[in-house]
Write a protein that holds these residues in place. Structure first.
Motif, PDB file in Angstrom:
ATOM      1  N   ILE A 179       0.642  -1.214  -0.024  1.00  0.00           N
ATOM      2  CA  ILE A 179      -0.053   0.098  -0.124  1.00  0.00           C
ATOM      3  C   ILE A 179       0.524   1.341  -0.161  1.00  0.00           C
ATOM      4  CG2 ILE A 179      -1.157   1.741   1.298  1.00  0.00           C
ATOM      5  CD1 ILE A 179      -2.114  -1.377   2.651  1.00  0.00           C
ATOM      6  N   ILE A 180       0.842   2.002  -1.155  1.00  0.00           N
ATOM      7  CA  ILE A 180       1.656   3.456  -1.271  1.00  0.00           C
ATOM      8  C   ILE A 180       0.805   4.208  -0.928  1.00  0.00           C
ATOM      9  CG2 ILE A 180       1.454   3.901  -3.746  1.00  0.00           C
ATOM     10  CD1 ILE A 180       4.611   3.817  -3.111  1.00  0.00           C
ATOM     11  N   THR A 181       1.053   6.157  -0.435  1.00  0.00           N
ATOM     12  CA  THR A 181       0.641   7.155  -0.407  1.00  0.00           C
ATOM     13  C   THR A 181       1.120   8.358  -1.291  1.00  0.00           C
ATOM     14  OG1 THR A 181       1.599   7.973   1.456  1.00  0.00           O
ATOM     15  CG2 THR A 181      -0.330   6.873   2.221  1.00  0.00           C
ATOM     16  N   SER A 182       0.105   9.030  -1.579  1.00  0.00           N
ATOM     17  CA  SER A 182       0.791  10.034  -1.977  1.00  0.00           C
ATOM     18  C   SER A 182       0.009  10.913  -2.443  1.00  0.00           C
ATOM     19  CB  SER A 182       1.350   9.729  -3.983  1.00  0.00           C
ATOM     20  OG  SER A 182       1.946  11.278  -4.385  1.00  0.00           O
ATOM     21  N   SER A 183       0.884  11.981  -2.468  1.00  0.00           N
ATOM     22  CA  SER A 183      -0.485  14.071  -2.332  1.00  0.00           C
ATOM     23  C   SER A 183      -1.044  13.910  -4.380  1.00  0.00           C
ATOM     24  CB  SER A 183      -0.015  14.833  -2.801  1.00  0.00           C
ATOM     25  OG  SER A 183       2.060  14.906  -3.715  1.00  0.00           O
ATOM     26  N   SER A 184      -0.072  12.892  -5.009  1.00  0.00           N
ATOM     27  CA  SER A 184      -1.077  13.179  -6.508  1.00  0.00           C
ATOM     28  C   SER A 184      -1.315  11.861  -7.081  1.00  0.00           C
ATOM     29  CB  SER A 184       0.714  13.905  -7.170  1.00  0.00           C
ATOM     30  OG  SER A 184       0.787  12.703  -8.733  1.00  0.00           O
ATOM     31  N   ASP A 185      -2.074  12.292  -7.791  1.00  0.00           N
ATOM     32  CA  ASP A 185      -3.076  10.801  -8.052  1.00  0.00           C
ATOM     33  C   ASP A 185      -2.135   9.613  -9.298  1.00  0.00           C
ATOM     34  OD1 ASP A 185      -4.957  10.744  -6.192  1.00  0.00           O
ATOM     35  OD2 ASP A 185      -6.180  11.622  -8.151  1.00  0.00           O
ATOM     36  N   GLU A 186      -1.378  11.098 -10.563  1.00  0.00           N
ATOM     37  CA  GLU A 186      -0.421  10.672 -11.146  1.00  0.00           C
ATOM     38  C   GLU A 186       0.445   9.534 -10.421  1.00  0.00           C
ATOM     39  OE1 GLU A 186       1.351  13.562 -13.233  1.00  0.00           O
ATOM     40  OE2 GLU A 186       2.617  12.153 -14.114  1.00  0.00           O
ATOM     41  N   LYS A 187       0.620   9.866  -9.761  1.00  0.00           N
ATOM     42  CA  LYS A 187       2.009   9.883  -8.977  1.00  0.00           C
ATOM     43  C   LYS A 187       1.242   8.042  -8.472  1.00  0.00           C
ATOM     44  CE  LYS A 187       5.361  13.289  -7.527  1.00  0.00           C
ATOM     45  NZ  LYS A 187       5.890  13.718  -6.325  1.00  0.00           N
ATOM     46  N   ASP A 197      -0.144  -2.795  -4.505  1.00  0.00           N
ATOM     47  CA  ASP A 197      -1.244  -3.569  -4.907  1.00  0.00           C
ATOM     48  C   ASP A 197      -2.575  -2.165  -4.150  1.00  0.00           C
ATOM     49  OD1 ASP A 197      -0.419  -6.520  -5.298  1.00  0.00           O
ATOM     50  OD2 ASP A 197       0.495  -4.996  -3.680  1.00  0.00           O
ATOM     51  N   GLU A 198      -1.903  -1.161  -3.591  1.00  0.00           N
ATOM     52  CA  GLU A 198      -3.417  -0.010  -2.634  1.00  0.00           C
ATOM     53  C   GLU A 198      -3.232   0.982  -3.209  1.00  0.00           C
ATOM     54  OE1 GLU A 198      -6.258  -1.643  -3.236  1.00  0.00           O
ATOM     55  OE2 GLU A 198      -5.940  -3.113  -2.241  1.00  0.00           O
ATOM     56  N   THR A 199      -3.583   2.166  -3.163  1.00  0.00           N
ATOM     57  CA  THR A 199      -2.774   3.359  -2.957  1.00  0.00           C
ATOM     58  C   THR A 199      -4.098   4.570  -2.592  1.00  0.00           C
ATOM     59  OG1 THR A 199      -4.197   3.792  -5.412  1.00  0.00           O
ATOM     60  CG2 THR A 199      -1.459   2.928  -5.623  1.00  0.00           C
ATOM     61  N   ILE A 200      -3.196   4.974  -1.595  1.00  0.00           N
ATOM     62  CA  ILE A 200      -3.853   6.480  -1.255  1.00  0.00           C
ATOM     63  C   ILE A 200      -3.645   7.924  -1.205  1.00  0.00           C
ATOM     64  CG2 ILE A 200      -5.122   7.695   1.437  1.00  0.00           C
ATOM     65  CD1 ILE A 200      -4.055   4.012   2.403  1.00  0.00           C
ATOM     66  N   ASN A 201      -4.294   8.521  -1.613  1.00  0.00           N
ATOM     67  CA  ASN A 201      -4.159  10.082  -1.823  1.00  0.00           C
ATOM     68  C   ASN A 201      -4.176  11.025  -0.575  1.00  0.00           C
ATOM     69  OD1 ASN A 201      -4.382  12.542  -2.280  1.00  0.00           O
ATOM     70  ND2 ASN A 201      -4.134  12.091  -4.700  1.00  0.00           N
ATOM     71  N   TYR A 202      -3.181  11.177   0.360  1.00  0.00           N
ATOM     72  CA  TYR A 202      -2.845  11.546   1.735  1.00  0.00           C
ATOM     73  C   TYR A 202      -3.400  13.140   1.515  1.00  0.00           C
ATOM     74  CZ  TYR A 202       1.641  13.158   0.635  1.00  0.00           C
ATOM     75  OH  TYR A 202       2.959  14.504   0.310  1.00  0.00           O
ATOM     76  N   LYS A 203      -3.095  13.339   0.443  1.00  0.00           N
ATOM     77  CA  LYS A 203      -4.214  14.857   0.592  1.00  0.00           C
ATOM     78  C   LYS A 203      -5.582  14.203   0.525  1.00  0.00           C
ATOM     79  CE  LYS A 203      -0.630  17.968  -0.278  1.00  0.00           C
ATOM     80  NZ  LYS A 203      -0.172  18.554   0.885  1.00  0.00           N
ATOM     81  N   GLN A 204      -6.898  13.717   0.172  1.00  0.00           N
ATOM     82  CA  GLN A 204      -7.613  13.515  -0.105  1.00  0.00           C
ATOM     83  C   GLN A 204      -8.100  12.753   1.222  1.00  0.00           C
ATOM     84  OE1 GLN A 204      -8.703  11.638  -4.626  1.00  0.00           O
ATOM     85  NE2 GLN A 204      -7.340  13.397  -5.320  1.00  0.00           N
ATOM     86  N   HIS A 205      -7.415  12.275   1.701  1.00  0.00           N
ATOM     87  CA  HIS A 205      -7.702  11.161   2.615  1.00  0.00           C
ATOM     88  C   HIS A 205      -6.625  11.484   4.081  1.00  0.00           C
ATOM     89  CE1 HIS A 205     -10.188   8.717   1.333  1.00  0.00           C
ATOM     90  NE2 HIS A 205      -9.439   8.899  -0.503  1.00  0.00           N
ATOM     91  N   PRO A 206      -6.680  12.970   4.695  1.00  0.00           N
ATOM     92  CA  PRO A 206      -5.665  12.701   6.338  1.00  0.00           C
ATOM     93  C   PRO A 206      -6.053  12.268   7.124  1.00  0.00           C
ATOM     94  CG  PRO A 206      -7.662  14.758   5.542  1.00  0.00           C
ATOM     95  CD  PRO A 206      -8.247  13.754   4.474  1.00  0.00           C
ATOM     96  N   ASP A 207      -6.976  11.725   6.770  1.00  0.00           N
ATOM     97  CA  ASP A 207      -7.141  10.391   7.991  1.00  0.00           C
ATOM     98  C   ASP A 207      -7.066   8.655   7.049  1.00  0.00           C
ATOM     99  OD1 ASP A 207      -7.554  11.209  10.070  1.00  0.00           O
ATOM    100  OD2 ASP A 207      -9.435  11.970   9.862  1.00  0.00           O
ATOM    101  N   TRP A 208      -5.658   8.778   6.259  1.00  0.00           N
ATOM    102  CA  TRP A 208      -5.535   7.478   5.577  1.00  0.00           C
ATOM    103  C   TRP A 208      -4.927   5.932   5.940  1.00  0.00           C
ATOM    104  CZ3 TRP A 208      -0.851   6.446   7.055  1.00  0.00           C
ATOM    105  CH2 TRP A 208       0.282   7.263   7.967  1.00  0.00           C
TER     106      TRP A 208
END
Ligand SMILES: NC(=O)c1ccc[n+]([C@@H]2O[C@H](COP(=O)([O-])OP(=O)(O)OC[C@H]3O[C@@H](n4cnc5c(N)ncnc54)[C@H](OP(=O)(O)O)[C@@H]3O)[C@@H](O)[C@H]2O)c1
Length: 327
Positions: A179-187, A197-208
């Motif tokens: 699972i990886i987080t980023s501020s960017s959907d493109e990244k 396998d799974e991605t989380i945008n930490y700007k859209q999900h501050p409680d990631w």
């Protein structure tokens, strides 16, 4: 020879200066390396801005810890390295680190103890190898020591910078779910192409951490590659699972947070500090990348003349993986 230095007391990019020095001569047990590539780490931004946690630069110092090149001469008694070998330097040379306090690799030539050099695998370029000494070794140390990563376990890694992307690659060759987080959907899309396998945008999900728990059926991650520091640690405490381990590596964020580690107590989870790694860790990493023919991800390369631009580019944090300077 041409060099750059970070001036004594540097507090910004103005402290990065071009200069000339005499070529070093290899002493007994040393090899002289014609440097061909160097890579930048978050640490190098901290060093030039006078904010490095281990203190400011106390004398004009050649910057950058991570470099690769070709051996052009060897001193008396050298046994393991010969002229013509393609080599990469270890982050620590004896008790000290390259780039601060020791002179680093943003130079045409540098002399290293033979024990501070490893041979570059045949499938890797100088640029590739120059990405490994800090970011690669740190990610390897985080995943393969302490709570050793086993196939099928879940690794959570934060952001898409140098350490995080090689951690993703190493976790995938070890058979983990990542699972990886980023501020960017493109990244995040690029991370998926690399095997995330799974991605989380930490700007859209501050409680990631809540997304991490959802994605793991409430179990949490077995391993957290913790790169954010104070601003992300309280979230990582929640995201790690029972018996899991947080590898404490980064200091990217600085806001205040509740760092009381009690959430770890109830889960029997571990917080393990990492400071890059030793030669032994680098050797293990080299075996893994060779067997798996792994190529590190280089976002962009700059020329020696553009070194200051490379620093500025890293500071923008638009990169994915590593930023390299050809020498
Ligand atoms: N302890 C050690 O031995 C050791 C060794 C190596 C590195 N480090 C530390 O590890 C950290 C990463 O180093 P690096 O060289 O990989 O840095 P880097 O390449 O400059 O990566 C920076 C990335 O961090 C991500 N980021 C920023 N804010 C974030 C947040 N709130 N949550 C999650 N990710 C965030 C961003 O990714 P997105 O653009 O995808 O959002 C950014 O691109 C630094 O603090 C560095 O000093 C420590």
């Amino acid at each position: 020879m041409k060099i750059y230095t970070v001036s004594k007391g540097s507090t910004g990019f103005d402290g990065l200066k071009r200069g000339e020095r005499d070529e070093p001569k290899p002493g007994p047990g040393q090899a002289l390396v014609r440097m061909r590539a160097a890579s930048l780490n978050f640490r190098d931004l901290a060093i030039v801005s006078g904010k490095y946690v281990r203190g400011p630069v106390t004398q004009d110092t050649i910057p950058l810890s991570d470099g690769a090149g070709e051996v052009v001469a060897v001193g008396a008694g050298v046994r393991t390295i010969k002229v013509g070998d393609r080599v990469v330097a270890t982050f620590n040379q004896g008790p000290n680190s390259l780039g601060s306090p020791l002179d680093g690799v943003l130079t045409e030539f540098a002399a290293f103890d033979e024990n501070g050099l490893l041979k570059i695998p045949a499938h890797m370029s100088f640029d590739d190898a120059a990405t490994l000494p800090c970011a690669g070794v740190t990610a390897w140390h985080a995943l393969m020591y302490g709570k050793i990563l086993r196939a099928g376990e879940t690794v959570l890694t934060l952001g898409t910078g140098g350490v995080s992307i090689i951690a993703l690659q190493l976790a995938k060759i070890a058979g983990a779910r990542v699972i990886i987080t980023s501020s960017s959907d493109e990244k995040l899309e690029r991370a998926r192409k690399l095997g995330a396998d799974e991605t989380i945008n930490y700007k859209q999900h501050p409680d990631w951490e809540k997304r991490v728990l959802e994605l793991t059926d409430g179990q949490g991650a077995d391993h957290v590659v913790e790169l954010g520091g104070v601003g992300t640690l309280p979230h990582s405490y929640q995201a790690v699972g029972v018996g899991g381990e947080i590898a404490l590596i980064g200091v990217i964020t600085r806001p205040e947070g509740d760092l009381a580690p009690y959430p770890l107590m109830f889960k029997g989870a571990t917080l393990r500090g990492i400071f890059v790694g030793a030669r032994e860790h680098f050797e293990g990493l080299m075996r893994a990348v060779t067997v798996n023919q792994l190529k590190p991800v280089i976002d962009r390369t700059f020329s020696f003349d553009e070194a200051v631009e490379a620093y500025k580019y890293l500071k923008l944090a638009k990169h994915f993986g590593k930023v390299v300077i050809k020498i």
